[in-house]
Design a protein around this motif. Sequence first.
Motif, PDB file in Angstrom:
ATOM      1  N   GLY A   1       9.385   8.039  -1.759  1.00  0.00           N
ATOM      2  CA  GLY A   1      10.726   8.303  -2.268  1.00  0.00           C
ATOM      3  C   GLY A   1      11.604   7.067  -2.220  1.00  0.00           C
ATOM      4  O   GLY A   1      11.212   5.992  -2.666  1.00  0.00           O
ATOM      5  N   THR A   2      12.798   7.213  -1.671  1.00  0.00           N
ATOM      6  CA  THR A   2      13.739   6.089  -1.650  1.00  0.00           C
ATOM      7  C   THR A   2      13.232   4.927  -0.792  1.00  0.00           C
ATOM      8  O   THR A   2      13.539   3.772  -1.077  1.00  0.00           O
ATOM      9  CB  THR A   2      15.135   6.517  -1.169  1.00  0.00           C
ATOM     10  N   ALA A   3      12.423   5.207   0.229  1.00  0.00           N
ATOM     11  CA  ALA A   3      11.833   4.115   1.026  1.00  0.00           C
ATOM     12  C   ALA A   3      10.862   3.304   0.168  1.00  0.00           C
ATOM     13  O   ALA A   3      10.756   2.086   0.320  1.00  0.00           O
ATOM     14  CB  ALA A   3      11.124   4.670   2.259  1.00  0.00           C
ATOM     15  N   LYS A   4      10.179   3.962  -0.746  1.00  0.00           N
ATOM     16  CA  LYS A   4       9.323   3.253  -1.694  1.00  0.00           C
ATOM     17  C   LYS A   4      10.200   2.356  -2.560  1.00  0.00           C
ATOM     18  O   LYS A   4       9.841   1.225  -2.869  1.00  0.00           O
ATOM     19  CB  LYS A   4       8.550   4.254  -2.553  1.00  0.00           C
TER      20      LYS A   4
ATOM     21  N   ALA B   1      11.071  -0.937  -0.866  1.00  0.00           N
ATOM     22  CA  ALA B   1       9.961  -1.901  -0.927  1.00  0.00           C
ATOM     23  C   ALA B   1       9.840  -2.490  -2.328  1.00  0.00           C
ATOM     24  O   ALA B   1       9.643  -3.699  -2.487  1.00  0.00           O
ATOM     25  CB  ALA B   1       8.656  -1.227  -0.517  1.00  0.00           C
ATOM     26  N   LEU B   2       9.966  -1.649  -3.340  1.00  0.00           N
ATOM     27  CA  LEU B   2       9.884  -2.136  -4.727  1.00  0.00           C
ATOM     28  C   LEU B   2      10.997  -3.143  -5.022  1.00  0.00           C
ATOM     29  O   LEU B   2      10.763  -4.169  -5.662  1.00  0.00           O
ATOM     30  CB  LEU B   2       9.957  -0.962  -5.705  1.00  0.00           C
TER      31      LEU B   2
ATOM     32  N   LEU C   1      10.259  -6.451  -3.453  1.00  0.00           N
ATOM     33  CA  LEU C   1       9.203  -7.158  -4.176  1.00  0.00           C
ATOM     34  C   LEU C   1       9.664  -7.629  -5.560  1.00  0.00           C
ATOM     35  O   LEU C   1       8.948  -8.372  -6.223  1.00  0.00           O
ATOM     36  CB  LEU C   1       7.978  -6.251  -4.338  1.00  0.00           C
ATOM     37  N   GLY C   2      10.844  -7.180  -5.976  1.00  0.00           N
ATOM     38  CA  GLY C   2      11.365  -7.555  -7.284  1.00  0.00           C
ATOM     39  C   GLY C   2      10.750  -6.801  -8.445  1.00  0.00           C
ATOM     40  O   GLY C   2      10.728  -7.296  -9.582  1.00  0.00           O
ATOM     41  N   ALA C   3      10.263  -5.599  -8.201  1.00  0.00           N
ATOM     42  CA  ALA C   3       9.597  -4.818  -9.249  1.00  0.00           C
ATOM     43  C   ALA C   3      10.573  -4.408 -10.347  1.00  0.00           C
ATOM     44  O   ALA C   3      11.641  -3.874 -10.075  1.00  0.00           O
ATOM     45  CB  ALA C   3       8.932  -3.585  -8.656  1.00  0.00           C
ATOM     46  N   ALA C   4      10.164  -4.651 -11.571  1.00  0.00           N
ATOM     47  CA  ALA C   4      10.944  -4.230 -12.740  1.00  0.00           C
ATOM     48  C   ALA C   4      10.484  -2.871 -13.240  1.00  0.00           C
ATOM     49  O   ALA C   4      11.219  -2.171 -13.937  1.00  0.00           O
ATOM     50  CB  ALA C   4      10.795  -5.262 -13.854  1.00  0.00           C
TER      51      ALA C   4
END
Length: 188
Positions: A131-134, A137-138, A141-144
């Motif tokens: 959820g929001t904890a994921k 992390a995203l 990591l700079g995930a788009a």
Amino acid sequence: MRPVVGFDLDLTLVDSADGIVATFQETARRLGKVVAPDAVRRLIGVPLEDTWSQLLGVDVATDAARLYRELYPDLGVPRTVLLPGAAEAIAAVRAHGGRAVVVSAKAEHLVHATLEYVGLAVAEVVGDRFGTAKGEALRALGAAVHVGDHPGDMIGAKAAGARAVGVTTGSHGVAALRQAGADVVLDD
């Protein structure tokens, strides 16, 4: 800057359902309990302690989760297979100059063991996130973009400010993924 695409693991990149069910059943057996395979399958993707709480109760969840994590490398990992298109999706990210990362609710050492078993290499792995904890992390990591099969994956993507891509390879359909915030939903 290289684009970062996040992927969930279970039922997004790999079909781990048979291994998860086998490990849940053996854990329950060792605790003198029984769990129904269908009940386990419906909860794949939910954090382990929460799943055990729902299946057997809060009083045994911590011990059950610990035992499950001990058993999973021998019972769960060998029953895991890549989902069709998973390797190609990771390769496509790389071909476009990006980094593919995995952010999963599964314990990080088990994510590594699973990826190694199926022969899938990614730039980085973060485990124990849902959820929001994921999403935290995203974001770090700079995930788009984040790709996942569970509403919790869509919630995580939105929390990270990333595009949420749902895949119906798990137990959640188009409506559940869209309701959780999916920008797009794919069959695979």
